[in-house]
Scaffold this active site. Structure first.
Site, PDB file in Angstrom:
ATOM      1  N   THR A 114      22.937  16.600  -5.500  1.00  0.00           N
ATOM      2  CA  THR A 114      23.809  17.151  -4.369  1.00  0.00           C
ATOM      3  C   THR A 114      24.688  15.689  -4.157  1.00  0.00           C
ATOM      4  O   THR A 114      25.764  15.669  -3.813  1.00  0.00           O
ATOM      5  CB  THR A 114      23.308  17.641  -3.375  1.00  0.00           C
TER       6      THR A 114
ATOM      7  N   THR B 137      18.560   0.410   0.017  1.00  0.00           N
ATOM      8  CA  THR B 137      17.592  -0.073  -0.835  1.00  0.00           C
ATOM      9  C   THR B 137      17.448   0.775  -1.893  1.00  0.00           C
ATOM     10  O   THR B 137      17.003   1.934  -1.773  1.00  0.00           O
ATOM     11  CB  THR B 137      16.471  -0.487   0.009  1.00  0.00           C
TER      12      THR B 137
ATOM     13  N   GLN C  66      21.058  20.999 -15.171  1.00  0.00           N
ATOM     14  CA  GLN C  66      20.132  22.234 -15.876  1.00  0.00           C
ATOM     15  C   GLN C  66      20.024  21.777 -17.477  1.00  0.00           C
ATOM     16  O   GLN C  66      18.877  22.111 -17.955  1.00  0.00           O
ATOM     17  CB  GLN C  66      20.528  23.455 -15.667  1.00  0.00           C
TER      18      GLN C  66
ATOM     19  N   CYS D 290      19.771  34.077   0.983  1.00  0.00           N
ATOM     20  CA  CYS D 290      19.332  35.068   2.199  1.00  0.00           C
ATOM     21  C   CYS D 290      19.670  34.354   3.706  1.00  0.00           C
ATOM     22  O   CYS D 290      18.652  33.605   4.026  1.00  0.00           O
ATOM     23  CB  CYS D 290      18.049  35.550   1.964  1.00  0.00           C
TER      24      CYS D 290
HETATM   25  N1  PLP Z   1      23.482  21.454  -9.648  1.00  0.00           N
HETATM   26  C1  PLP Z   1      22.787  22.447 -10.324  1.00  0.00           C
HETATM   27  C2  PLP Z   1      23.555  22.858 -11.510  1.00  0.00           C
HETATM   28  C3  PLP Z   1      21.474  22.720  -9.734  1.00  0.00           C
HETATM   29  O1  PLP Z   1      21.016  23.600 -10.375  1.00  0.00           O
HETATM   30  C4  PLP Z   1      21.215  21.944  -8.708  1.00  0.00           C
HETATM   31  C5  PLP Z   1      19.928  22.399  -8.229  1.00  0.00           C
HETATM   32  O2  PLP Z   1      19.505  23.261  -8.176  1.00  0.00           O
HETATM   33  C6  PLP Z   1      21.946  21.076  -8.159  1.00  0.00           C
HETATM   34  C7  PLP Z   1      23.185  20.615  -8.577  1.00  0.00           C
HETATM   35  C8  PLP Z   1      21.382  20.216  -6.969  1.00  0.00           C
HETATM   36  O3  PLP Z   1      20.312  19.334  -7.091  1.00  0.00           O
HETATM   37  P1  PLP Z   1      19.446  18.389  -6.352  1.00  0.00           P
HETATM   38  O4  PLP Z   1      18.489  19.467  -5.662  1.00  0.00           O
HETATM   39  O5  PLP Z   1      19.004  17.318  -6.862  1.00  0.00           O
HETATM   40  O6  PLP Z   1      20.360  17.957  -4.990  1.00  0.00           O
END
Ligand code: PLP
Length: 376
Positions: free
Chosen positions: A70, A232, A176, A320
């Site tokens: 993210t 860090t 993924q 949800c």
């Molecule tokens: N992108 C995809 C395709 C994901 O499946 C996910 C998590 O489910 C993320 C981004 C986000 O990953 P993270 O949990 O490391 O922030």
């Protein structure tokens, strides 16, 4: 307990856990410190970075450690938007993860234009449409490689080539697909990766950025990670993600075959026992570990809860909030109805799953489906 939710997160490899103890005791120092303990930690970080760059096929200068995918996705999107103020358009697939769509929503508030690509019933991007929507105002094209809800793979090589021809930056989220499918870095400018999807701990992500493109950071501070991600370095999790990549690479053919066998058995048994089901993207190239099943006439949340009471963990793409499930934006954009989307359950397999678990779970699914479907 049967855990079929490996696209959400995975169990940490035992070897990774064991090594973590050593990393916390023997490499506790701050890698920015110039004394020997600091330099020992620095070496571990750089060794991990180098190994990961070799696996991806890039230079170690192009690998940055973040806290999660993210964060990588936000850094890339906001960074590109800020870096090219004369461009105000971002082209994106509608089947992206929320960690791509939500930063874009913020950019729209700042005057950016987001152009959504067309996808077909399998969720595959319309390549001709892509060619037509890229223009001189386009700063970035973002198309994820393997979809997290359906497992459907995009042809990122063709998409990347088009972006190169049109001189537009290309970003693909490979969260993924990393280690589960081939990724040719040649046409990619930015990548995001998340450790907890391949048996490393949560809290560690990777960002790949082609070295000839500079973007400003999301987080400012001490200038770590060549200024792109201050804070860090998480020495222990960096070493752990590198260990998890190594274990995957060492066992790759066996792991992938295992996932394929499990998914194949799962889908053939479930089709046999419940012929009314529909498997999303079944006819197109998919990642080996995801199966998205629409159980017509059954509400996915009820099915998931009933499976949970039998010790089987699965999930759905519907969010949800306030008690009412919202259908998955991925399935809706592929042309499925709200009702169908609310009947979809994602089964995602991992290297610790077994065929026996599949046999047990599919029998339970059949029983529960029969009970639930008779209510309609
Ligand atoms: N992108 C995809 C395709 C994901 O499946 C996910 C998590 O489910 C993320 C981004 C986000 O990953 P993270 O949990 O490391 O922030």
């Amino acid at each position: 307990m049967i855990y079929f939710d490996n696209a959400a997160t995975t169990v940490v490899f035992e070897e990774v856990l064991k090594n973590l103890n050593k990393y916390y005791t023997d490499y506790f120092a701050n890698p920015s410190s110039i004394h020997r303990e600091g330099q020992k930690a620095r070496q571990l970080v750089e060794k991990s970075r180098f190994y990961i760059s070799e696996v991806i096929g890039c230079s170690d200068e192009e690998i940055f450690f973040t806290s999660c995918a993210t964060e990588s996705n936000n850094t890339i999107i906001f960074g590109v938007a800020e870096r090219f103020p004369n461009k105000n358009k971002i082209v994106v697939s509608p089947v992206e993860h929320k960690s791509v769509l939500m930063p874009l929503k913020q950019l729209v508030k700042r005057g950016f234009k987001v152009e959504f690509l067309k996808v077909d019933r399998d969720g595959k991007v319309d390549i001709d449409y892509l060619k037509n929507v890229i223009d001189e105002k386009t700063a970035l094209v973002a198309v994820l490689h393997g979809n997290n809800e359906t497992g459907v793979l995009q042809d990122i090589e063709s998409i990347g080539k088009i972006c190169k021809e049109k001189e537009v930056l290309f970003f693909t989220d490979v969260v993924q697909s990393f280690l589960k499918d081939d990724i040719n870095i040649d046409y990619i400018d930015f990548l995001s990766i998340s450790g907890h999807k391949f048996n490393a701990p949560k809290g560690i992500g990777i960002l790949y950025k082609r070295k000839d493109i500079d973007i400003p950071p999301l987080i400012y501070g001490g200038g770590q990670e060549k200024g792109l991600r201050s804070g860090t370095e998480n020495v222990q999790l960096i070493a752990a993600i590198s260990d998890a990549v190594r274990i995957w690479k060492q066992n790759s053919p066996e792991f992938i075959k295992k996932l394929k066998d499990i998914r194949e058995r799962f889908e053939s048994l479930i089709k046999e026992s419940i012929p009314q089901i529909h498997i999303v993207g079944e006819k197109v190239e998919r990642l080996p570990h995801i199966s998205n099943v629409i159980f017509h006439k059954v509400d996915a949340q009820s099915l998931i809860m009933a499976l949970d009471s039998e010790g089987i963990c699965v999930s759905s793409g519907s969010a949800c909030s306030s008690g009412t499930p919202t259908p998955s934006h991925v399935l809706l954009s592929m042309g499925y109805s709200e009702k169908e989307a609310l009947s979809s359950v994602r089964f995602s397999f991992g290297v610790y799953n077994t065929l026996e678990e599949v046999d047990f779970a599919t029998e339970k699914i059949r029983e529960i489906y029969l009970q639930l479907s008779t209510f309609f």
